[in-house]
Design a protein around this motif. Structure first.
Motif, PDB file in Angstrom:
ATOM      1  N   ALA A 104       0.815  -1.220   0.000  1.00  0.00           N
ATOM      2  CA  ALA A 104       0.000   0.000   0.000  1.00  0.00           C
ATOM      3  C   ALA A 104       0.847   1.266   0.000  1.00  0.00           C
ATOM      4  N   HIS A 105       2.167   1.121  -0.069  1.00  0.00           N
ATOM      5  CA  HIS A 105       3.040   2.292   0.021  1.00  0.00           C
ATOM      6  C   HIS A 105       2.867   3.206  -1.191  1.00  0.00           C
ATOM      7  N   ALA A 109       8.489   2.368  -6.358  1.00  0.00           N
ATOM      8  CA  ALA A 109       9.722   1.596  -6.193  1.00  0.00           C
ATOM      9  C   ALA A 109       9.592   0.625  -5.017  1.00  0.00           C
ATOM     10  N   VAL A 110       8.992   1.103  -3.940  1.00  0.00           N
ATOM     11  CA  VAL A 110       8.791   0.236  -2.765  1.00  0.00           C
ATOM     12  C   VAL A 110       7.836  -0.895  -3.109  1.00  0.00           C
ATOM     13  N   ARG A 111       6.737  -0.581  -3.792  1.00  0.00           N
ATOM     14  CA  ARG A 111       5.753  -1.620  -4.140  1.00  0.00           C
ATOM     15  C   ARG A 111       6.369  -2.676  -5.059  1.00  0.00           C
ATOM     16  N   GLY A 158      -0.878 -10.564   1.699  1.00  0.00           N
ATOM     17  CA  GLY A 158      -0.740  -9.268   2.376  1.00  0.00           C
ATOM     18  C   GLY A 158      -0.380  -8.165   1.398  1.00  0.00           C
ATOM     19  N   TRP A 159       0.592  -8.466   0.494  1.00  0.00           N
ATOM     20  CA  TRP A 159       0.977  -7.454  -0.501  1.00  0.00           C
ATOM     21  C   TRP A 159      -0.184  -7.116  -1.424  1.00  0.00           C
ATOM     22  N   THR A 160      -0.932  -8.119  -1.866  1.00  0.00           N
ATOM     23  CA  THR A 160      -2.075  -7.891  -2.766  1.00  0.00           C
ATOM     24  C   THR A 160      -3.131  -7.029  -2.090  1.00  0.00           C
ATOM     25  N   ALA A 161      -3.435  -7.325  -0.828  1.00  0.00           N
ATOM     26  CA  ALA A 161      -4.426  -6.520  -0.108  1.00  0.00           C
ATOM     27  C   ALA A 161      -3.968  -5.070   0.014  1.00  0.00           C
ATOM     28  N   GLY A 162      -2.670  -4.900   0.293  1.00  0.00           N
ATOM     29  CA  GLY A 162      -2.149  -3.532   0.376  1.00  0.00           C
ATOM     30  C   GLY A 162      -2.202  -2.814  -0.952  1.00  0.00           C
ATOM     31  N   PHE A 163      -1.878  -3.531  -2.019  1.00  0.00           N
ATOM     32  CA  PHE A 163      -1.910  -2.926  -3.358  1.00  0.00           C
ATOM     33  C   PHE A 163      -3.336  -2.544  -3.753  1.00  0.00           C
ATOM     34  N   GLN A 167      -4.678   1.128  -4.770  1.00  0.00           N
ATOM     35  CA  GLN A 167      -5.451   1.396  -5.984  1.00  0.00           C
ATOM     36  C   GLN A 167      -6.767   2.104  -5.665  1.00  0.00           C
ATOM     37  N   ARG A 168      -7.439   1.660  -4.626  1.00  0.00           N
ATOM     38  CA  ARG A 168      -8.704   2.304  -4.250  1.00  0.00           C
ATOM     39  C   ARG A 168      -8.466   3.756  -3.854  1.00  0.00           C
ATOM     40  N   ARG A 169      -7.393   3.992  -3.132  1.00  0.00           N
ATOM     41  CA  ARG A 169      -7.081   5.382  -2.763  1.00  0.00           C
ATOM     42  C   ARG A 169      -6.756   6.214  -3.994  1.00  0.00           C
TER      43      ARG A 169
END
Length: 392
Positions: A104-105, A109-111, A158-163, A167-169
């Motif tokens: 979610a960052h 680059a971090v993602r 966890g990464w997918t949920a954050g991504f 995206q929603r934001r």
């Protein structure tokens, strides 16, 4: 879309993503609780599990502060477990929130780096479990598949949920930006419309004052010269002065009402060519007028009336009144106007830059045509061409 002096679109997630002391303190507190509880449980099993848990707890504590440190703690905890062959099953639960924070960052680059790390972790966990094994299970194909699946659920999930959250934001931010851009575009259009209205009112005021006072001045001079010899002509001139002044006063009131924003006040009506010519002839100006076709109302008709009025007013003020002014109108294919007035002897006429000429040019351009004006063979010639169908 912004312009100078206007605020930029709002970042709706600025407060949600801002690192504050309070949020960091909450993360640190939760990390301490996580470390204390799980370390106490795993201490009875293995010291390596405790170290892996403590390292992951550090990642939880700094997940808002430094994403790269979070990545480093995740890799370090994984290496501890691989090298010792002991899996901190309870402590590895921390990988899910850590991967969520990285997915979610705001930094791409971090993602991307976290996604690559997640893929490596899934592959590495599967290969290690399938080929090497641990004290908890022997190496086998089923062990490798199972470990890869569990790793994919915790880290990849966890990464997918954050991504998805990122995206929603972004989608919400895009909607907000679009709303700001639409509002800014509307504001610019309103400002442009207001500027156009001010220019139109200024042109109307110039045409009204210039024409009216040119007629009044000419009639006053004429009345003064014939007052004793021909009282009837003087009386007629004074009648024209009174009529022109009253009409001008009414039009000025309308323009002032427009400037104040009184929508109920009617706009200044466009001059009617025949009336303009008749009024100018009553000032003593000799006009030779020819018209081909029939005049029609609309934007072209309004522009024609204003341009003819301004041209004849200029002829009255600056031309040679002893010689006729030639006016030719042609309505058969669009609109064409030619006004040619003799210049006063020795007069230096050239294309001006005053309100009158600029106003005529703008009116004709708004109607879809073009205007040229200049000196030619001792005449001042105004030439207008508006193609058929160019405007209403």
């Amino acid at each position: 879309m912004t312009t100078e002096g206007s605020p930029p679109p709002a970042d709706v997630w600025r407060d949600a993503t801002r690192v504050t002391i309070r949020r960091v303190a909450v993360d640190v507190g939760l990390a301490l609780v996580f470390a204390g509880v799980l370390s106490a449980i795993q201490l009875q099993m293995s010291a390596a599990m405790v170290w892996a848990t403590l390292v992951l707890s550090l990642g939880l504590a700094v997940r808002r502060v430094s994403p790269w440190l979070v990545l480093a703690t995740g890799v370090a905890a994984a290496l501890i477990q691989v090298l010792t062959g002991e899996i901190a099953a309870y402590g590895d639960v921390a990988y899910a929130p850590l991967a969520f924070a990285l997915g979610a960052h705001v930094s791409s680059a971090v993602r991307r780096t976290a996604l690559v790390a997640a893929a490596v972790a899934v592959a590495g966990a599967g290969l290690w479990s399938g080929l090497v094994g641990s004290e908890m299970f022997d190496a086998s194909l089923s062990a490798g598949i199972g470990m890869a699946a569990v790793t994919a659920v915790f880290i990849g999930g966890g990464w997918t949920a954050g991504f998805v959250r990122w995206q929603r934001r972004q989608a919400i931010q895009a909607q907000v930006d679009a709303a700001f851009a639409g509002a800014e575009q509307k504001r610019i259009e309103e400002l442009y419309h207001q500027e156009q209205e001010r220019s139109r009112i200024a042109a109307d005021m110039h045409d009204l004052v210039a024409h009216s006072w040119a007629v009044v001045a000419a009639q006053a001079d004429g009345a003064r010269y014939v007052l004793r010899e021909d009282p009837d002509r003087a009386e007629g001139a004074l009648s024209v002065i009174g009529e022109t002044a009253r009409s001008a006063m009414n039009d000025v009131r309308g323009l002032l009402a427009e400037l104040r924003g009184f929508e109920q006040s009617p706009a200044v009506a466009a001059p009617i060519a025949d009336r303009v010519i008749d009024r100018m002839r009553r000032t003593g100006l000799v006009i030779e007028h020819a018209r081909y076709g029939s005049a029609h109302p609309g934007d072209v008709g309004d522009a024609a009336g204003f341009v003819l009025t301004e041209s004849l007013t200029n002829a009255l003020k600056h031309g040679d009144r002893g010689r006729p002014v030639e006016v030719v109108e042609d309505w058969r294919d669009g609109y064409a106007l030619r006004v040619a007035n003799p210049l006063q002897p020795g007069a230096e006429a050239r294309r001006g830059t005053g309100h009158g000429l600029r106003g005529m040019t703008e009116r004709v351009a708004a109607a879809g045509g073009r205007l040229s004006a200049g000196r030619q063979d001792g005449l001042w010639i105004v030439d207008v061409r508006i193609p058929a169908g160019a405007a209403g």
